[in-house]
Scaffold this active site. Structure first.
Site, PDB file in Angstrom:
ATOM      1  N   HIS A 199      36.839  29.994  34.629  1.00 30.99           N
ATOM      2  CA  HIS A 199      36.277  30.439  35.918  1.00 30.99           C
ATOM      3  C   HIS A 199      37.332  31.202  36.718  1.00 30.99           C
ATOM      4  CE1 HIS A 199      33.935  29.818  39.748  1.00 30.99           C
ATOM      5  NE2 HIS A 199      35.160  29.842  40.254  1.00 30.99           N
ATOM      6  N   GLU A 200      38.546  30.675  36.773  1.00 29.07           N
ATOM      7  CA  GLU A 200      39.608  31.328  37.535  1.00 29.07           C
ATOM      8  C   GLU A 200      40.056  32.631  36.876  1.00 29.07           C
ATOM      9  OE1 GLU A 200      40.139  30.363  40.444  1.00 29.07           O
ATOM     10  OE2 GLU A 200      39.060  28.471  40.254  1.00 29.07           O
TER      11      GLU A 200
ATOM     12  N   HIS B  38      37.647  35.262  37.792  1.00 27.50           N
ATOM     13  CA  HIS B  38      37.909  35.816  39.127  1.00 27.50           C
ATOM     14  C   HIS B  38      38.944  36.941  39.048  1.00 27.50           C
ATOM     15  CE1 HIS B  38      35.599  33.603  42.004  1.00 27.50           C
ATOM     16  NE2 HIS B  38      36.096  32.425  41.696  1.00 27.50           N
TER      17      HIS B  38
ATOM     18  N   GLU C  37      31.134  33.757  43.112  1.00 28.74           N
ATOM     19  CA  GLU C  37      31.267  32.469  42.429  1.00 28.74           C
ATOM     20  C   GLU C  37      30.293  32.357  41.267  1.00 28.74           C
ATOM     21  OE1 GLU C  37      33.573  30.148  42.700  1.00 28.74           O
ATOM     22  OE2 GLU C  37      34.525  31.469  44.163  1.00 28.74           O
TER      23      GLU C  37
END
Length: 290
Positions: A140-141, A144, A219
């Site tokens: 997930h990071e 980003h 997100e």
């Protein structure tokens, strides 16, 4: 890259249209706007980009995150290997990997350059998540970073800051003139600065709503990216774990929006969608490429 440019152009176009409408309604001379626009852009974008450039330094300093240079245990070796693999798959440079003390399950990514970013995880995450769940959070990071979310947020914030500064002064000048009539000398009175201050606070709230709406949107994209890098079931399991173990974030305010879980706030001011919505989106979606 295209999405960031499109967002930047669209938001600037929207600001110009709105400013044009306000100027037309209030009878503002466009020739008087050039200096104000330059002033607003310098302060609006200046603060936003300075924060972006200093984001890694400030994140390390404010959280006490320790960058792993030489892994000291199997957990740190696994962290470095996982981030390296995911960064390679996402097509970005290897980020710095750090660990910070924090009881909650959380992680964040920041940095002005997608090839020189920082990914940090809390000790609470390492203690309370399985490797599969932690792998999804790292994905997930990394998503980003690969999506350029930090840069996009800085661009958006710069546009919104400029909008607030310009609109507050246009409307403030109109209100001050209406209240004071033909003031001798034609200058601005003390009331004008009070009015502008109040308007900046009000317009700033609306700007924050727009910024948080985009933050919630990114997100969902990062969850989809994490699902692509680690597996959808792992991403769902990680969010389910967050629901069970989610505590109050200890991240500083300026970093909380980049955490995996976000902080508590009213719906319009939430940086992250509710976890149930994020889980439902993953279950409903097909695998999504970063």
């Amino acid at each position: 890259m295209f999405s960031r440019i499109a967002l930047f152009l669209l938001t600037n176009f929207a600001v110009l249209i709105l400013a044009g409408i306000v100027m037309s309604v209030l009878g503002v001379n466009p020739n008087q706007m050039s200096g104000l626009l330059v002033f607003a852009a310098i302060f609006g974008f200046g603060g936003s980009f300075i924060s972006l450039l200093l984001s890694k330094f400030m994140a390390k300093r404010s959280t006490g995150a320790v960058v792993i240079t030489e892994p000291r245990n199997p957990t740190e070796r696994w962290l470095l290997a996982t981030v390296e693999r995911q960064a390679r798959e996402a097509g970005i440079g290897m980020p710095e990997v750090a660990v910070y003390e924090g009881p909650e399950i959380n992680a964040f990514a920041t940095g002005a350059n997608r090839n020189k970013a920082l990914v940090a995880v809390s000790t609470g995450l390492l203690h309370n998540m399985s490797e599969d769940e932690a792998e999804a959070v790292l994905g997930h990071e990394i998503a980003h970073v690969a999506n350029g979310d930090m840069i996009t947020m800085a661009l958006l914030q710069g546009v919104l800051n400029t909008f607030v500064i310009v609109l507050a002064r246009i409307v403030g000048g109109f209100i001050d003139s209406a209240l004071s009539g033909n003031r001798e000398g034609g200058g601005r009175g003390f009331a004008y600065y009070i009015i502008v201050f109040v308007l900046e606070m009000v317009f700033g709230l609306f700007a924050t709503m727009i910024s948080m709406w985009f933050s919630r949107h990114r997100e969902f994209r990062a969850d989809a990216g994490g699902a692509h890098l680690a597996g959808r079931q792992k991403m769902i399991a990680a969010l389910e774990r967050l629901k069970v173990n989610h505590g109050q974030s200890t991240l500083p305010t300026q970093i909380a929006a980049f955490g995996i879980a976000g902080g508590a706030a009213k719906k319009l001011f939430m940086s992250h969608p509710p976890l149930d919505e994020r889980i439902a989106a993953l279950r409903a979606a097909n695998n999504t490429v970063v």
